[in-house]
Design a protein around this motif. Structure first.
Motif, PDB file in Angstrom:
ATOM      1  N   GLY A  17       0.794  -1.398   0.031  1.00  0.00           N
ATOM      2  CA  GLY A  17       0.018   0.067   0.310  1.00  0.00           C
ATOM      3  C   GLY A  17       0.859   1.328  -0.044  1.00  0.00           C
ATOM      4  O   GLY A  17       0.224   2.437   0.080  1.00  0.00           O
ATOM      5  N   GLY A  18       2.292   1.433   0.062  1.00  0.00           N
ATOM      6  CA  GLY A  18       2.859   2.204  -0.127  1.00  0.00           C
ATOM      7  C   GLY A  18       3.815   2.875  -1.627  1.00  0.00           C
ATOM      8  O   GLY A  18       3.236   2.016  -2.477  1.00  0.00           O
ATOM      9  N   ILE A  19       4.467   3.584  -1.358  1.00  0.00           N
ATOM     10  CA  ILE A  19       5.206   3.881  -2.736  1.00  0.00           C
ATOM     11  C   ILE A  19       6.545   3.133  -2.764  1.00  0.00           C
ATOM     12  O   ILE A  19       7.241   3.396  -1.797  1.00  0.00           O
ATOM     13  N   LEU A  20       6.823   2.223  -3.788  1.00  0.00           N
ATOM     14  CA  LEU A  20       8.078   1.246  -3.954  1.00  0.00           C
ATOM     15  C   LEU A  20       8.626   2.012  -5.119  1.00  0.00           C
ATOM     16  O   LEU A  20       8.152   2.407  -6.238  1.00  0.00           O
ATOM     17  N   CYS A  21      10.118   1.830  -4.837  1.00  0.00           N
ATOM     18  CA  CYS A  21      11.157   2.148  -6.150  1.00  0.00           C
ATOM     19  C   CYS A  21      11.782   0.845  -5.828  1.00  0.00           C
ATOM     20  O   CYS A  21      11.195  -0.149  -5.863  1.00  0.00           O
ATOM     21  N   ALA A  22      13.036   1.250  -5.736  1.00  0.00           N
ATOM     22  CA  ALA A  22      14.195   0.067  -5.900  1.00  0.00           C
ATOM     23  C   ALA A  22      15.172   0.605  -4.777  1.00  0.00           C
ATOM     24  O   ALA A  22      16.185   0.601  -5.008  1.00  0.00           O
ATOM     25  N   GLU A  23      14.559   0.580  -3.337  1.00  0.00           N
ATOM     26  CA  GLU A  23      15.631   1.288  -2.415  1.00  0.00           C
ATOM     27  C   GLU A  23      15.440   0.569  -1.095  1.00  0.00           C
ATOM     28  O   GLU A  23      14.556   0.362  -0.728  1.00  0.00           O
ATOM     29  N   HIS A  24      16.645   0.355  -0.612  1.00  0.00           N
ATOM     30  CA  HIS A  24      16.833  -0.384   0.764  1.00  0.00           C
ATOM     31  C   HIS A  24      17.540   0.485   1.718  1.00  0.00           C
ATOM     32  O   HIS A  24      18.536   0.973   1.048  1.00  0.00           O
ATOM     33  N   HIS A  25      17.609   0.326   3.012  1.00  0.00           N
ATOM     34  CA  HIS A  25      18.518   1.160   3.907  1.00  0.00           C
ATOM     35  C   HIS A  25      18.192   0.486   5.216  1.00  0.00           C
ATOM     36  O   HIS A  25      17.179  -0.375   5.474  1.00  0.00           O
TER      37      HIS A  25
ATOM     38  N   VAL B 257      29.854  -6.712  -4.098  1.00  0.00           N
ATOM     39  CA  VAL B 257      28.691  -6.368  -2.991  1.00  0.00           C
ATOM     40  C   VAL B 257      27.573  -6.195  -3.859  1.00  0.00           C
ATOM     41  O   VAL B 257      27.292  -5.812  -4.995  1.00  0.00           O
ATOM     42  N   PHE B 258      26.159  -6.512  -3.318  1.00  0.00           N
ATOM     43  CA  PHE B 258      24.918  -6.348  -4.065  1.00  0.00           C
ATOM     44  C   PHE B 258      24.476  -4.641  -3.727  1.00  0.00           C
ATOM     45  O   PHE B 258      24.519  -4.328  -2.529  1.00  0.00           O
ATOM     46  N   GLN B 259      24.085  -4.223  -4.782  1.00  0.00           N
ATOM     47  CA  GLN B 259      23.703  -2.753  -4.740  1.00  0.00           C
ATOM     48  C   GLN B 259      22.566  -2.501  -5.269  1.00  0.00           C
ATOM     49  O   GLN B 259      22.114  -3.588  -6.230  1.00  0.00           O
ATOM     50  N   TRP B 260      21.701  -1.747  -4.949  1.00  0.00           N
ATOM     51  CA  TRP B 260      20.345  -1.295  -5.581  1.00  0.00           C
ATOM     52  C   TRP B 260      19.829   0.138  -5.075  1.00  0.00           C
ATOM     53  O   TRP B 260      19.215   0.459  -4.102  1.00  0.00           O
ATOM     54  N   HIS B 261      20.492   1.113  -5.675  1.00  0.00           N
ATOM     55  CA  HIS B 261      20.277   2.457  -5.329  1.00  0.00           C
ATOM     56  C   HIS B 261      20.692   3.313  -6.502  1.00  0.00           C
ATOM     57  O   HIS B 261      21.410   3.013  -7.624  1.00  0.00           O
TER      58      HIS B 261
END
Length: 290
Positions: free
Chosen positions: A12-20, A189-193
């Motif tokens: 129900g939120g807004i997603l992109c491709a971002e983790h933290h 390393v794995f990246q997603w930003h």
């Protein structure tokens, strides 16, 4: 991670491709220890060594599908208690002085997207206050960006998203760092930003990549980690099943990108897990459980 493509998520939120993610630990003379002990007694927290209250951390998530993963596994293995809140569903930030540590995970928002996510301002203040008081802090991706923003650094969106397995390198400052000193000079390393930040005043740059120079930053016991070594194989599989994540990946790398990127991650899971356990355990030993 923040990849500036917004889509409606199944949560129900807004997603992109971002983790933290981030962690804060109470180790300051400014903390109200009587209040903390009363709180722990009320909640019947487990006793630690020699009858002292057990360690307890606050986990802050910004979206359900981005938990601390292997970092949480390490906490459980060490018998460190965990309380969890999720800011995107309206949970309130508690008093950080009640905890030994705080871990904040990733989410779809940028670190200064206050108009769309008004609670970000309060979270940045939470980070500024706790870190300024001497609290150890562990921030991953958005958590790293929030750490930088909390201390006045500019947040910006890069021209090229950094998504998938990428090589990062230690700086000279990392040679004597108590958390990173055992790592090789460079490693994948794995990246997603796509969002990043300018190095805040008073912080050291410990790790960098060709596209984004601030991959790991630190100030005392506060660390910001831009990349994702915490992702387990099961979590990677879950991300692969989320239509919004698949759409975000394919908007960057083309059709079939989600399968390629996640397969690349699966092939490198063991190496990422070793790095995650190495640096997180070293941080705990140096600043949290000493």
């Amino acid at each position: 991670m923040v990849v500036k493509k917004q889509v409606q998520s199944r949560m129900g939120g807004i997603l992109c491709a971002e983790h933290h993610s981030y962690i804060i630990v109470c180790r300051s003379r400014h903390c109200n220890h009587e209040m903390r002990e009363a709180y722990m007694s009320k909640h019947n927290f487990d006793a630690g060594v020699e009858g002292k209250p057990g360690r307890r951390v606050l986990v802050i998530q910004h979206v359900e599908c981005e938990p601390p993963a292997v970092f949480e596994d390490v906490l459980v293995e060490r018998g460190i208690g965990i309380d969890r809140i999720e800011l995107d569903r309206g949970d309130a930030l508690p008093d950080w002085r009640l905890y030994d540590a705080v871990i904040a995970m990733g989410g779809p928002m940028g670190a200064v997207d206050d108009e769309e996510f008004p609670w970000l301002a309060g979270e940045r203040k939470f980070i500024e206050d706790s870190v300024s008081a001497g609290m150890p802090y562990w921030g991953v991706c958005l958590g790293a960006q929030l750490l930088a923003a909390s201390f006045g650094a500019e947040i910006y969106t890069g021209e090229t998203p950094e998504v998938g397995m990428n090589e990062v390198s230690l700086t000279a400052a990392a040679e004597s760092d108590p958390v990173l000193f055992r790592l090789p000079s460079s490693f994948p390393v794995f990246q997603w930003h796509s969002d990043s930040f300018v190095l805040p005043e008073g912080f050291a740059r410990l790790c960098e990549s060709k596209l984004y120079e601030n991959q790991v930053i630190s100030r005392g016991a506060a660390y910001g980690i831009q990349f994702h070594v915490e992702v387990t194989e099961s979590l990677a599989a879950e991300w692969g099943d989320i239509p919004e994540y698949k759409e975000a990946l394919e908007s960057i790398h083309g059709e079939g990108a989600s399968e390629r990127v996640l397969e690349e991650l699966r092939l490198n899971i063991d190496g990422n897990m070793k790095i995650a356990r190495n640096i997180f355990s070293a941080w705990l030993d140096a600043f949290v459980v000493r």
